[in-house]
Design a protein around this motif. Structure first.
Motif, PDB file in Angstrom:
ATOM      1  N   ALA A  40       0.828  -1.216   0.000  1.00 60.31           N
ATOM      2  CA  ALA A  40       0.000   0.000   0.000  1.00 60.31           C
ATOM      3  C   ALA A  40       0.856   1.257   0.000  1.00 60.31           C
ATOM      4  CB  ALA A  40      -0.935  -0.013   1.197  1.00 60.31           C
ATOM      5  N   PRO A  45      -3.391   3.192  -2.323  1.00 57.68           N
ATOM      6  CA  PRO A  45      -4.510   2.305  -1.970  1.00 57.68           C
ATOM      7  C   PRO A  45      -5.175   1.619  -3.144  1.00 57.68           C
ATOM      8  CG  PRO A  45      -5.153   4.608  -1.768  1.00 57.68           C
ATOM      9  CD  PRO A  45      -3.669   4.601  -2.006  1.00 57.68           C
ATOM     10  N   TRP A  46      -5.347   2.324  -4.250  1.00 59.59           N
ATOM     11  CA  TRP A  46      -6.193   1.781  -5.306  1.00 59.59           C
ATOM     12  C   TRP A  46      -5.464   0.790  -6.190  1.00 59.59           C
ATOM     13  CZ3 TRP A  46      -9.717   2.930  -2.451  1.00 59.59           C
ATOM     14  CH2 TRP A  46      -9.894   4.190  -1.907  1.00 59.59           C
ATOM     15  N   VAL A  49      -5.189  -2.567  -3.779  1.00 64.59           N
ATOM     16  CA  VAL A  49      -6.390  -3.381  -3.574  1.00 64.59           C
ATOM     17  C   VAL A  49      -6.462  -4.561  -4.542  1.00 64.59           C
ATOM     18  CG1 VAL A  49      -8.910  -3.388  -3.783  1.00 64.59           C
ATOM     19  CG2 VAL A  49      -7.782  -1.636  -2.416  1.00 64.59           C
ATOM     20  N   THR A  76      -7.373  -6.061   2.578  1.00 65.36           N
ATOM     21  CA  THR A  76      -7.836  -4.974   1.716  1.00 65.36           C
ATOM     22  C   THR A  76      -8.075  -3.706   2.527  1.00 65.36           C
ATOM     23  OG1 THR A  76      -8.857  -6.504   0.135  1.00 65.36           O
ATOM     24  CG2 THR A  76      -9.659  -4.228   0.135  1.00 65.36           C
ATOM     25  N   ILE A  80      -6.005  -0.088   2.232  1.00 62.94           N
ATOM     26  CA  ILE A  80      -6.714   1.180   2.030  1.00 62.94           C
ATOM     27  C   ILE A  80      -6.268   2.205   3.064  1.00 62.94           C
ATOM     28  CG2 ILE A  80      -8.970   2.305   2.153  1.00 62.94           C
ATOM     29  CD1 ILE A  80     -10.174  -0.204   0.888  1.00 62.94           C
TER      30      ILE A  80
END
Length: 275
Positions: A40, A45-46, A49, A76, A80
Motif C-alpha cells: 500500500a 490504496p487503489w 487493492v 484490503t 486502504i
C-alpha cells in the motif's frame, strides 16, 4: 506491470502460515499480513487493492478460505488505510478506521470490558483506541511527510505509524468477520462464551500486531532506502524523497470535523454497551 508483480509477491507470502487462528484447528494467519501494508505504501490504496484481491484468490487453490470467501477483506482494509495515509489523506483513513471500530463495538457478541489477570478491567480495543488517537494526532498527520523524508529516523517513524494503523484496521476487520461468520461455526452464540473467547485474544493480539508492525516497518524502510539509493524511486510514486503538497486549511478542518463526528459516535456506543 507493478500490479502483476506485487500480486505475485503477495500470493507467495500469503502461502506461508504464521500465527494460528484461535478456535479453528489447522488454520493460521499468513505472512502476507506483513507484506500488505508495504504494498500500500509503495503503490497507493487503489493499485494495492487488486494486488490483495487477486493474490488472495490465487491462494485459494492451496488453502481453503476461512471467512466464506471473504478472506481478502482484512488485508484490503489494511492497504486502504495505509495507502490513504501515505498519500496524505490521514483524516479519511482515521474516519474509515473509526467506522470499523464502531461497527465492531456495536456487534452483539463483542466484549468491550475485559477483566484482566491483574485485577482491573480494560477495554478489549484499548490498543485500537490508542492507534486511533495516534492517527488523529500530529504523529498521524505528519506521517505522509515523514515517509518521503530523507532522514532515516523520520522515515521509520512515518512508516511505523502508517503500518500500525493499517495492521490494526486489518485486525478489527478480522474480528468483525470472526464474529459474524466463524462464531456460528464454533458455536459461540452467547455473550458469556464470546467474552471468554475475546478474553483470550485480548492478551495475544497486541503482541501479534506489534510484531507485524516492527517487521513490516523494518522491511519497508530498508526497501525504500535501497530504491532511493539506486535512483529508482520515480518508479514508485509513494516513496520519493520529496515534499508532499500540503492540504488546504479548510480541507484539513473538514477532515478533522468528520473524524470527530465518528469519534463521538464511537463514544456513544461505548456508553450504551457499559450501561
Amino acid at each position: 506491470m507493478l500490479v502483476s508483480l506485487f500480486t505475485a509477491i503477495y500470493a507467495v507470502f500469503r502461502y506461508f502460515p504464521t500465527f494460528p487462528m484461535i478456535g479453528l484447528s489447522g488454520t493460521s494467519f499468513r505472512a502476507g499480513d506483513f507484506v500488505a501494508p508495504v504494498i500500500a505504501i509503495l503503490l497507493g490504496p487503489w493499485l494495492a487493492v487488486p494486488c490483495i484481491f487477486f493474490g488472495t484468490v490465487i491462494d485459494y487453490a492451496f488453502a481453503a478460505p476461512v471467512f466464506a470467501g471473504l478472506d481478502f477483506l482484512p488485508a484490503t482494509v489494511g492497504v486502504i488505510v495505509a495507502g490513504l495515509i501515505s498519500r496524505g489523506r490521514v483524516g479519511w483513513a482515521a474516519a474509515f478506521y473509526a467506522v470499523l471500530l464502531s461497527l465492531f463495538v456495536a456487534l452483539p457478541l463483542s466484549a468491550f470490558w475485559i477483566q484482566t489477570v491483574w485485577g482491573f478491567t480494560l477495554p478489549f480495543v484499548w490498543l485500537h483506541i490508542i492507534t486511533l488517537l495516534i492517527l488523529i494526532s500530529p504523529l498521524g498527520f505528519n506521517a505522509p511527510k515523514w515517509i518521503r523524508s530523507s532522514n532515516g529516523v523520520a522515515l521509520a517513524l512515518g512508516v511505523g505509524v502508517t503500518i500500525l494503523a493499517a495492521t490494526m484496521a486489518q485486525h478489527i476487520t478480522g474480528g468483525i468477520l470472526y464474529e459474524t461468520i466463524l462464531f456460528p461455526v464454533i458455536h459461540v452464540t452467547t455473550l458469556s462464551r464470546a467474552t471468554f473467547f475475546w478474553s483470550f485474544i485480548f492478551y495475544l493480539y497486541p503482541i501479534e500486531r506489534l510484531v507485524i508492525t516492527v517487521i513490516a516497518t523494518t522491511f519497508v524502510v530498508a526497501f525504500i532506502q535501497a530504491v532511493r539509493s539506486s535512483k529508482l524511486d520515480g518508479i514508485l510514486g509513494g516513496i520519493g524523497s520529496r515534499p508532499t503538497t500540503s492540504r488546504s486549511t479548510l480541507d484539513r478542518r473538514r477532515l478533522h470535523r468528520s473524524t470527530h463526528l465518528f469519534l463521538n459516535h464511537f463514544r456513544e456506543l461505548v456508553r450504551s454497551r457499559s450501561n
